[in-house]
Design a protein around this motif. Structure first.
Motif, PDB file in Angstrom:
ATOM      1  N   SER A 143       0.839  -1.193   0.000  1.00 27.18           N
ATOM      2  CA  SER A 143       0.000   0.000   0.000  1.00 27.18           C
ATOM      3  C   SER A 143       0.872   1.240   0.000  1.00 27.18           C
ATOM      4  CB  SER A 143      -0.914   0.013   1.225  1.00 27.18           C
ATOM      5  OG  SER A 143      -0.163   0.167   2.422  1.00 27.18           O
ATOM      6  N   ALA A 144       0.370   2.320  -0.602  1.00 22.57           N
ATOM      7  CA  ALA A 144       1.131   3.573  -0.633  1.00 22.57           C
ATOM      8  C   ALA A 144       0.209   4.732  -0.947  1.00 22.57           C
ATOM      9  CB  ALA A 144       2.255   3.510  -1.658  1.00 22.57           C
ATOM     10  N   GLN A 145       0.576   5.903  -0.441  1.00 24.69           N
ATOM     11  CA  GLN A 145      -0.117   7.149  -0.730  1.00 24.69           C
ATOM     12  C   GLN A 145       0.619   7.832  -1.884  1.00 24.69           C
ATOM     13  OE1 GLN A 145      -0.035   9.835   2.585  1.00 24.69           O
ATOM     14  NE2 GLN A 145      -1.694  11.118   1.827  1.00 24.69           N
ATOM     15  N   PRO A 146      -0.020   8.030  -3.031  1.00 23.78           N
ATOM     16  CA  PRO A 146       0.676   8.593  -4.201  1.00 23.78           C
ATOM     17  C   PRO A 146       1.378   9.911  -3.881  1.00 23.78           C
ATOM     18  CG  PRO A 146      -1.500   7.814  -4.815  1.00 23.78           C
ATOM     19  CD  PRO A 146      -1.436   7.744  -3.309  1.00 23.78           C
ATOM     20  N   GLY A 147       2.562  10.084  -4.472  1.00 19.25           N
ATOM     21  CA  GLY A 147       3.300  11.325  -4.333  1.00 19.25           C
ATOM     22  C   GLY A 147       4.129  11.440  -3.077  1.00 19.25           C
ATOM     23  N   ALA A 153       9.582   4.909  -2.705  1.00 26.13           N
ATOM     24  CA  ALA A 153      10.441   3.831  -2.202  1.00 26.13           C
ATOM     25  C   ALA A 153       9.918   2.481  -2.647  1.00 26.13           C
ATOM     26  CB  ALA A 153      10.534   3.897  -0.682  1.00 26.13           C
ATOM     27  N   ALA A 154       8.599   2.310  -2.613  1.00 23.77           N
ATOM     28  CA  ALA A 154       8.009   1.049  -3.062  1.00 23.77           C
ATOM     29  C   ALA A 154       8.310   0.805  -4.541  1.00 23.77           C
ATOM     30  CB  ALA A 154       6.502   1.054  -2.822  1.00 23.77           C
ATOM     31  N   ILE A 155       8.174   1.859  -5.336  1.00 26.16           N
ATOM     32  CA  ILE A 155       8.377   1.725  -6.774  1.00 26.16           C
ATOM     33  C   ILE A 155       9.847   1.500  -7.125  1.00 26.16           C
ATOM     34  CG2 ILE A 155       8.279   2.968  -8.980  1.00 26.16           C
ATOM     35  CD1 ILE A 155       5.547   2.015  -8.027  1.00 26.16           C
ATOM     36  N   TYR A 156      10.729   2.330  -6.559  1.00 33.02           N
ATOM     37  CA  TYR A 156      12.121   2.343  -7.011  1.00 33.02           C
ATOM     38  C   TYR A 156      13.085   1.548  -6.130  1.00 33.02           C
ATOM     39  CZ  TYR A 156      10.492   5.934 -10.207  1.00 33.02           C
ATOM     40  OH  TYR A 156       9.816   6.607 -11.198  1.00 33.02           O
ATOM     41  N   ASN A 157      12.750   1.353  -4.861  1.00 34.64           N
ATOM     42  CA  ASN A 157      13.652   0.615  -3.980  1.00 34.64           C
ATOM     43  C   ASN A 157      13.265  -0.854  -3.837  1.00 34.64           C
ATOM     44  OD1 ASN A 157      13.736   3.580  -3.065  1.00 34.64           O
ATOM     45  ND2 ASN A 157      15.538   2.743  -2.073  1.00 34.64           N
ATOM     46  N   ILE A 158      11.998  -1.171  -4.168  1.00 37.59           N
ATOM     47  CA  ILE A 158      11.544  -2.553  -4.018  1.00 37.59           C
ATOM     48  C   ILE A 158      11.159  -3.161  -5.360  1.00 37.59           C
ATOM     49  CG2 ILE A 158       9.818  -4.066  -2.979  1.00 37.59           C
ATOM     50  CD1 ILE A 158       9.584  -2.133  -0.665  1.00 37.59           C
ATOM     51  N   LEU A 159      10.366  -2.439  -6.146  1.00 32.18           N
ATOM     52  CA  LEU A 159       9.829  -3.005  -7.384  1.00 32.18           C
ATOM     53  C   LEU A 159      10.644  -2.567  -8.597  1.00 32.18           C
ATOM     54  CD1 LEU A 159       6.057  -2.675  -6.435  1.00 32.18           C
ATOM     55  CD2 LEU A 159       7.502  -4.724  -6.360  1.00 32.18           C
ATOM     56  N   ASP A 160       9.997  -2.385  -9.736  1.00 30.85           N
ATOM     57  CA  ASP A 160      10.700  -2.287 -11.015  1.00 30.85           C
ATOM     58  C   ASP A 160      10.850  -0.877 -11.568  1.00 30.85           C
ATOM     59  OD1 ASP A 160       8.080  -1.788 -11.588  1.00 30.85           O
ATOM     60  OD2 ASP A 160       7.816  -3.435 -13.010  1.00 30.85           O
ATOM     61  N   GLY A 161      10.442   0.137 -10.817  1.00 35.25           N
ATOM     62  CA  GLY A 161      10.538   1.500 -11.314  1.00 35.25           C
ATOM     63  C   GLY A 161       9.349   1.955 -12.125  1.00 35.25           C
ATOM     64  N   GLU A 164       3.194   2.783 -12.397  1.00 27.36           N
ATOM     65  CA  GLU A 164       1.850   2.215 -12.558  1.00 27.36           C
ATOM     66  C   GLU A 164       1.844   0.718 -12.239  1.00 27.36           C
ATOM     67  OE1 GLU A 164      -0.710   4.134 -12.977  1.00 27.36           O
ATOM     68  OE2 GLU A 164       0.673   5.848 -13.074  1.00 27.36           O
ATOM     69  N   ASN A 165       2.866   0.240 -11.575  1.00 30.81           N
ATOM     70  CA  ASN A 165       2.919  -1.180 -11.217  1.00 30.81           C
ATOM     71  C   ASN A 165       1.675  -1.558 -10.409  1.00 30.81           C
ATOM     72  OD1 ASN A 165       3.561  -3.701  -9.863  1.00 30.81           O
ATOM     73  ND2 ASN A 165       5.695  -3.336 -10.455  1.00 30.81           N
ATOM     74  N   PRO A 166       0.904  -2.561 -10.863  1.00 31.45           N
ATOM     75  CA  PRO A 166      -0.344  -2.909 -10.172  1.00 31.45           C
ATOM     76  C   PRO A 166      -0.140  -3.524  -8.798  1.00 31.45           C
ATOM     77  CG  PRO A 166       0.129  -4.487 -11.917  1.00 31.45           C
ATOM     78  CD  PRO A 166       1.113  -3.371 -12.079  1.00 31.45           C
ATOM     79  N   ARG A 167       1.089  -3.836  -8.436  1.00 31.83           N
ATOM     80  CA  ARG A 167       1.339  -4.360  -7.097  1.00 31.83           C
ATOM     81  C   ARG A 167       1.303  -3.266  -6.034  1.00 31.83           C
ATOM     82  NH1 ARG A 167       6.435  -8.333  -7.009  1.00 31.83           N
ATOM     83  NH2 ARG A 167       5.676  -8.480  -4.851  1.00 31.83           N
ATOM     84  N   VAL A 168       1.316  -2.018  -6.470  1.00 35.82           N
ATOM     85  CA  VAL A 168       1.195  -0.896  -5.530  1.00 35.82           C
ATOM     86  C   VAL A 168      -0.271  -0.483  -5.485  1.00 35.82           C
ATOM     87  CG1 VAL A 168       1.884   1.451  -4.976  1.00 35.82           C
ATOM     88  CG2 VAL A 168       3.527  -0.112  -6.015  1.00 35.82           C
TER      89      VAL A 168
END
Length: 261
Positions: A143-147, A153-161, A164-168
């Motif tokens: 889960s994350a609050q946009p912006g 951190a979720a997008i760039y430190n954990i996932l693929d950058g 719009e990754n649907p895992r977030v």
């Protein structure tokens, strides 16, 4: 997080006196401060609906030292930076990470706090133990609050950058995302240490922190570009660092205060 003093008593006394001389007198000027009241223990509503937190105490002390008065307003996170940038408010406070791209819209105070980005999971989570093992299981959600810093951190430190990754799974507030974690609708949420440790301590084992910190960040107050309040507020922050006031606030809100009481 607890800051530690590095000065001797004599040096501290000298520094405190020096900073006290540099703090200007604003002659009772009213300062309009906007916040979200959704980021404990920095600022939030207690069980009686009273607005409290680290930032409220800090801002009250800043106003006292500057001989100013404070009027508070509320807005959502996504509206805050644009509203301050347009001059609707004098100061914004809600644990705002100092970032170069944000400096294009607003001015920042000097940092008043450094925190680390932590991973929060349910207390019985055993499928993953760090960022890499979370990323390796494609059905897991965060889960994350946009912006916000946790979102990036979720997008760039954990996932693929991919933003719009649907895992977030996006939520309007941090609290809504945390409730989704507790309910099992997502598997992970991120927060800086200022909030994460408080929520975990109050969960009676329902939540825990895993893995290493993903990043560190500095928090600052925001102002309209060119604001004449930046220098006075910085002087007040410096004096509060020098005389131990910030240490005392850290002790009160990150060690002594029990979330939910």
């Amino acid at each position: 997080m607890k800051l530690t003093a590095a000065l001797s008593l004599m040096a501290l006394s000298f520094a405190t006196h020096a900073f006290a001389q540099a703090v200007p007198d604003l002659a009772g000027r009213e300062i309009v401060v906007v916040t979200e009241n959704a980021y404990p223990p920095l600022q939030f509503l207690d069980k009686d609906g009273k607005a409290i937190g680290w930032e409220y105490d800090a801002m009250a002390e800043i106003a006292k030292r500057l001989n100013a008065t404070v009027k508070y307003e509320n807005t959502s996170w996504d509206a805050m930076i644009p509203a301050v940038s347009e001059g609707q408010y004098d100061i914004g406070m809600t644990g705002i990470t100092i970032k170069d791209e944000r400096k294009e819209a607003v001015d920042f105070s000097d940092p008043y706090m450094r925190s680390e980005m932590l991973m929060i999971v349910r207390g019985d989570e055993a499928r993953f133990t760090d960022a890499a093992s979370f990323a390796a299981i494609p059905e897991l959600l965060v889960s994350a609050q946009p912006g916000t810093s946790p979102f990036y951190a979720a997008i760039y430190n954990i996932l693929d950058g991919n933003e719009e990754n649907p895992r977030v799974i996006k939520f309007e507030t941090f609290g809504a995302g945390l409730e989704a974690l507790k309910a099992g609708d997502v598997d992970l949420t991120l927060s800086d240490s200022t909030a994460a440790n408080g929520y975990v301590a109050a969960s009676n084992g329902g939540l825990k922190i895993i893995g290493a910190p993903l990043a560190s960040e500095d928090f600052g107050f925001i102002f309209p570009r060119g604001s004449d309040l930046v220098a006075p507020v910085n002087a007040a922050i410096a004096s509060m660092k020098a005389d131990g006031t910030l240490d005392a606030l850290n002790q009160k809100w990150f060690v002594d205060y029990k979330m939910g009481e």
